[in-house]
Design a protein around this motif. Structure first.
Motif, PDB file in Angstrom:
ATOM      1  N   HIS A 198     -16.894   7.109 -22.628  1.00  0.00           N
ATOM      2  CA  HIS A 198     -16.012   7.272 -23.785  1.00  0.00           C
ATOM      3  C   HIS A 198     -14.897   8.263 -23.486  1.00  0.00           C
ATOM      4  CE1 HIS A 198     -19.980   6.038 -25.313  1.00  0.00           C
ATOM      5  NE2 HIS A 198     -19.296   5.367 -26.219  1.00  0.00           N
ATOM      6  N   VAL A 199     -13.750   8.042 -24.123  1.00  0.00           N
ATOM      7  CA  VAL A 199     -12.624   8.967 -24.071  1.00  0.00           C
ATOM      8  C   VAL A 199     -12.058   9.109 -25.471  1.00  0.00           C
ATOM      9  CG1 VAL A 199     -11.994   8.520 -21.660  1.00  0.00           C
ATOM     10  CG2 VAL A 199     -11.016   7.087 -23.485  1.00  0.00           C
ATOM     11  N   GLU A 200     -11.322  10.186 -25.695  1.00  0.00           N
ATOM     12  CA  GLU A 200     -10.706  10.386 -27.010  1.00  0.00           C
ATOM     13  C   GLU A 200      -9.577   9.390 -27.246  1.00  0.00           C
ATOM     14  OE1 GLU A 200     -11.793  12.419 -29.393  1.00  0.00           O
ATOM     15  OE2 GLU A 200     -13.449  12.986 -28.069  1.00  0.00           O
ATOM     16  N   THR A 201      -8.674   9.252 -26.274  1.00  0.00           N
ATOM     17  CA  THR A 201      -7.573   8.282 -26.328  1.00  0.00           C
ATOM     18  C   THR A 201      -7.298   7.796 -24.907  1.00  0.00           C
ATOM     19  OG1 THR A 201      -5.724   9.807 -25.933  1.00  0.00           O
ATOM     20  CG2 THR A 201      -6.503   9.595 -28.222  1.00  0.00           C
ATOM     21  N   LEU A 202      -6.408   6.829 -24.794  1.00  0.00           N
ATOM     22  CA  LEU A 202      -6.042   6.318 -23.472  1.00  0.00           C
ATOM     23  C   LEU A 202      -5.298   7.358 -22.636  1.00  0.00           C
ATOM     24  CD1 LEU A 202      -4.935   2.656 -24.289  1.00  0.00           C
ATOM     25  CD2 LEU A 202      -7.182   3.520 -23.600  1.00  0.00           C
ATOM     26  N   ALA A 203      -4.802   8.423 -23.272  1.00  0.00           N
ATOM     27  CA  ALA A 203      -4.170   9.505 -22.522  1.00  0.00           C
ATOM     28  C   ALA A 203      -5.167  10.208 -21.607  1.00  0.00           C
ATOM     29  CB  ALA A 203      -3.531  10.514 -23.477  1.00  0.00           C
ATOM     30  N   ASP A 204      -6.471  10.002 -21.846  1.00  0.00           N
ATOM     31  CA  ASP A 204      -7.509  10.601 -21.009  1.00  0.00           C
ATOM     32  C   ASP A 204      -7.848   9.742 -19.796  1.00  0.00           C
ATOM     33  OD1 ASP A 204      -7.791  12.745 -22.815  1.00  0.00           O
ATOM     34  OD2 ASP A 204      -9.167  11.577 -24.040  1.00  0.00           O
ATOM     35  N   LEU A 205      -7.131   8.638 -19.617  1.00  0.00           N
ATOM     36  CA  LEU A 205      -7.388   7.736 -18.500  1.00  0.00           C
ATOM     37  C   LEU A 205      -6.170   7.629 -17.588  1.00  0.00           C
ATOM     38  CD1 LEU A 205      -9.174   4.774 -20.327  1.00  0.00           C
ATOM     39  CD2 LEU A 205     -10.243   6.595 -18.981  1.00  0.00           C
ATOM     40  N   ARG A 206      -6.444   7.371 -16.314  1.00  0.00           N
ATOM     41  CA  ARG A 206      -5.395   7.079 -15.342  1.00  0.00           C
ATOM     42  C   ARG A 206      -5.723   5.747 -14.697  1.00  0.00           C
ATOM     43  NH1 ARG A 206      -3.310  10.748 -10.161  1.00  0.00           N
ATOM     44  NH2 ARG A 206      -2.603   8.997  -8.895  1.00  0.00           N
ATOM     45  N   PHE A 207      -4.692   4.926 -14.511  1.00  0.00           N
ATOM     46  CA  PHE A 207      -4.849   3.605 -13.918  1.00  0.00           C
ATOM     47  C   PHE A 207      -4.034   3.545 -12.631  1.00  0.00           C
ATOM     48  CE2 PHE A 207      -5.280   3.357 -18.490  1.00  0.00           C
ATOM     49  CZ  PHE A 207      -6.411   2.578 -18.677  1.00  0.00           C
ATOM     50  N   ASP A 208      -4.720   3.353 -11.502  1.00  0.00           N
ATOM     51  CA  ASP A 208      -4.049   3.203 -10.212  1.00  0.00           C
ATOM     52  C   ASP A 208      -4.261   1.782  -9.722  1.00  0.00           C
ATOM     53  OD1 ASP A 208      -3.321   5.829 -10.347  1.00  0.00           O
ATOM     54  OD2 ASP A 208      -4.725   6.542  -8.817  1.00  0.00           O
ATOM     55  N   VAL A 209      -3.197   1.144  -9.281  1.00  0.00           N
ATOM     56  CA  VAL A 209      -3.261  -0.265  -8.893  1.00  0.00           C
ATOM     57  C   VAL A 209      -3.139  -0.404  -7.383  1.00  0.00           C
ATOM     58  CG1 VAL A 209      -2.225  -2.540  -9.185  1.00  0.00           C
ATOM     59  CG2 VAL A 209      -2.250  -0.925 -11.097  1.00  0.00           C
ATOM     60  N   VAL A 214      -7.592  -2.657 -10.206  1.00  0.00           N
ATOM     61  CA  VAL A 214      -7.164  -1.489 -10.969  1.00  0.00           C
ATOM     62  C   VAL A 214      -8.266  -0.436 -10.927  1.00  0.00           C
ATOM     63  CG1 VAL A 214      -6.367  -0.647 -13.202  1.00  0.00           C
ATOM     64  CG2 VAL A 214      -5.825  -2.981 -12.505  1.00  0.00           C
ATOM     65  N   SER A 215      -7.970   0.701 -10.337  1.00  0.00           N
ATOM     66  CA  SER A 215      -8.911   1.824 -10.326  1.00  0.00           C
ATOM     67  C   SER A 215      -8.686   2.661 -11.583  1.00  0.00           C
ATOM     68  CB  SER A 215      -8.706   2.703  -9.082  1.00  0.00           C
ATOM     69  OG  SER A 215      -8.986   1.971  -7.913  1.00  0.00           O
ATOM     70  N   VAL A 216      -9.775   2.963 -12.284  1.00  0.00           N
ATOM     71  CA  VAL A 216      -9.690   3.704 -13.543  1.00  0.00           C
ATOM     72  C   VAL A 216     -10.362   5.055 -13.365  1.00  0.00           C
ATOM     73  CG1 VAL A 216     -10.199   3.663 -16.005  1.00  0.00           C
ATOM     74  CG2 VAL A 216      -9.739   1.516 -14.790  1.00  0.00           C
ATOM     75  N   PHE A 217      -9.653   6.092 -13.803  1.00  0.00           N
ATOM     76  CA  PHE A 217     -10.159   7.458 -13.697  1.00  0.00           C
ATOM     77  C   PHE A 217     -10.083   8.129 -15.059  1.00  0.00           C
ATOM     78  CE2 PHE A 217      -8.225   6.282  -9.694  1.00  0.00           C
ATOM     79  CZ  PHE A 217      -9.152   6.665  -8.733  1.00  0.00           C
ATOM     80  N   ARG A 218     -11.072   8.978 -15.343  1.00  0.00           N
ATOM     81  CA  ARG A 218     -10.995   9.861 -16.506  1.00  0.00           C
ATOM     82  C   ARG A 218     -10.387  11.184 -16.022  1.00  0.00           C
ATOM     83  NH1 ARG A 218     -16.010   9.684 -20.067  1.00  0.00           N
ATOM     84  NH2 ARG A 218     -17.010   9.940 -18.038  1.00  0.00           N
TER      85      ARG A 218
END
Length: 221
Positions: A198-209, A214-218
């Motif tokens: 879980h995250v508060e919003t998508l601002a807490d995620l990073r997407f690297d392609v 797509v690699s997803v990071f918190r």
């Protein structure tokens, strides 16, 4: 390589976004429509709110006699589509959509086509190449149909897709589709959602392609 200060959450072929509560805040617009609907049909507002995240007709079927359900669902959709005041993009939403190639993301929503079109415009967010509103499938959330269709149209296996959702019905649908699922805590607790993380919003995620997906990071926190 894992970015400094971040936690890897997985590598996926595609990301399937819910809209309301995940990409955009439409709460005030939704509540305005629900209040009018509740008054017109003599239903308690708290009961209406408990079905957030489900298509309008499904909500109406849960609350009204069968003979009123279709008209009730159409009335909710009309009320929501005609009033998009206060619909705004949530933190990190636009950055997330811009970070992922158009061939690797979709929106799968409980909105009808009319409603999602109005809300995307109001929020200033791009319309994806793959958009799956509830009137494109036989069964809306919590059924898996919308996620299965989104994955199919993108050309990927559901098991290789990440769903980002803010509502229990959406999390249930994503699990039924065989997708990984991340919860966005804009309207429910982590316990209520029960997503993989879980995250508060998508601002807490990073997407690297990269070529492999797509690699997803918190990030942060």
């Amino acid at each position: 390589m894992t970015p400094a200060g971040s936690e890897p959450l997985g590598v996926f072929d595609a990301v399937l976004f819910d809209f309301d509560g995940t990409l955009a805040n439409s709460y005030e617009s939704m509540m305005t429509a629900y209040r009018i609907f509740a008054e017109e049909y003599g239903v308690g507002l708290d009961k209406v709110r408990s079905f957030t995240g489900m298509p309008s007709e499904s909500l109406a079927r849960a609350l009204l006699p069968a003979e009123q359900a279709v008209a009730g669902g159409e009335r909710i959709d009309e009320l929501e589509s005609s009033n998009t005041d206060g619909v705004v993009a949530l933190p990190g939403a636009l950055a997330a959509l811009e970070a992922i190639p158009a061939t690797r993301w979709a929106i799968a929503t409980s909105c009808t086509h009319r409603l999602i079109t109005a809300r995307l415009r109001a929020a200033g967010l791009p319309t994806p190449s793959v958009l799956v509103p509830c009137d494109s499938v036989a069964n809306g959330k919590p059924a898996p149909d919308s996620f299965l269709l989104a994955a199919k149209l993108l050309g990927f296996e559901p098991s290789r897709c990440l769903v980002l959702e803010d509502a229990p019905a959406g999390v249930a649908g994503a699990r039924a589709a065989g997708c990984a699922v991340g919860g966005v805590l804009t309207g429910h607790t982590a316990e209520e959602l029960g997503a993989d993380w879980h995250v508060e919003t998508l601002a807490d995620l990073r997407f690297d392609v990269a070529d492999d997906g797509v690699s997803v990071f918190r990030v942060g926190g």
